[in-house]
Design an enzyme around this catalytic site. Structure first.
Site, mmCIF file in Angstrom:
data_model
loop_
_atom_site.group_PDB
_atom_site.id
_atom_site.type_symbol
_atom_site.label_atom_id
_atom_site.label_comp_id
_atom_site.label_asym_id
_atom_site.label_seq_id
_atom_site.Cartn_x
_atom_site.Cartn_y
_atom_site.Cartn_z
ATOM 1 N N TYR A 146 0.811 -1.212 0.000
ATOM 2 C CA TYR A 146 0.000 0.000 0.000
ATOM 3 C C TYR A 146 0.849 1.269 0.000
ATOM 4 O O TYR A 146 0.317 2.371 -0.017
ATOM 5 C CB TYR A 146 -1.066 0.016 1.081
ATOM 6 N N LYS B 196 5.029 3.721 4.974
ATOM 7 C CA LYS B 196 5.632 2.727 4.069
ATOM 8 C C LYS B 196 6.061 3.378 2.761
ATOM 9 O O LYS B 196 7.066 2.983 2.173
ATOM 10 C CB LYS B 196 4.663 1.576 3.807
#
Length: 166
Positions: A35, A50
């Protein structure tokens, strides 16, 4: 964000300090999530962190490449682990019973050794010219596309909450 991005930065920076200071080559493999590319409804903080890790990999690969330090990322798909969610556990139970997991393009979840092999490859001499890359190990799960897009259900509705009112 503190654990995912800041923690990854501190560990990566310390590795860099030691190897740059000693003039020794090295290999870093940071852990990411798919994601980082696609977003994660309900997980905006984690998806953003992330994405930061992914960019850290790409940036430091260029910055530290001249010193023999390669920096890559590894994105795991569904693999068994100790804090598995119900959907992962269900997939593993179906697989153990001999059923295929029809929700995964590979029709199964990953075996831990497969993730280990990928990490070992990225850190090995066989991958010395690979740097700044994020390898996704998930049996093509994050790339799947439906022929017909499902109906969009707002996150608040999925959580059983009413419409947002300021």
């Amino acid at each position: 964000v503190d654990i995912t991005l800041t923690g990854t930065w501190f560990m990566t920076r310390e590795f860099g300090r030691r190897h740059l200071g000693a003039g020794t080559p090295g290999s870093i493999v940071n852990i990411g999530a798919s994601y980082a590319w696609t977003g994660g409804p309900g997980f905006a903080h984690s998806a953003a962190a992330k994405a930061g890790v992914k960019n850290l990999v790409e940036t430091l690969a260029v910055e530290w490449g001249p010193y023999g330090i390669q920096v890559n990322g590894l994105v795991p798909g569904l693999f068994p682990h100790t804090d598995m969610t119900g959907d992962i556990r269900g997939g593993l139970e179906r697989a153990a019973a001999g059923a295929k997991d029809s929700r995964q393009p590979a029709l199964r979840v990953g075996a831990p050794r497969e993730l280990g092999w990928a990490a070992t490859f990225l850190a090995s001499p066989y991958a010395r010219f690979i740097t700044g890359h994020t390898l996704v190990v998930d049996g093509a799960n994050w790339q799947r596309r439906a022929l017909v897009n499902p109906e969009v259900v707002p996150l608040r509705t999925q959580l059983g909450r009413g419409p947002f009112t300021p």
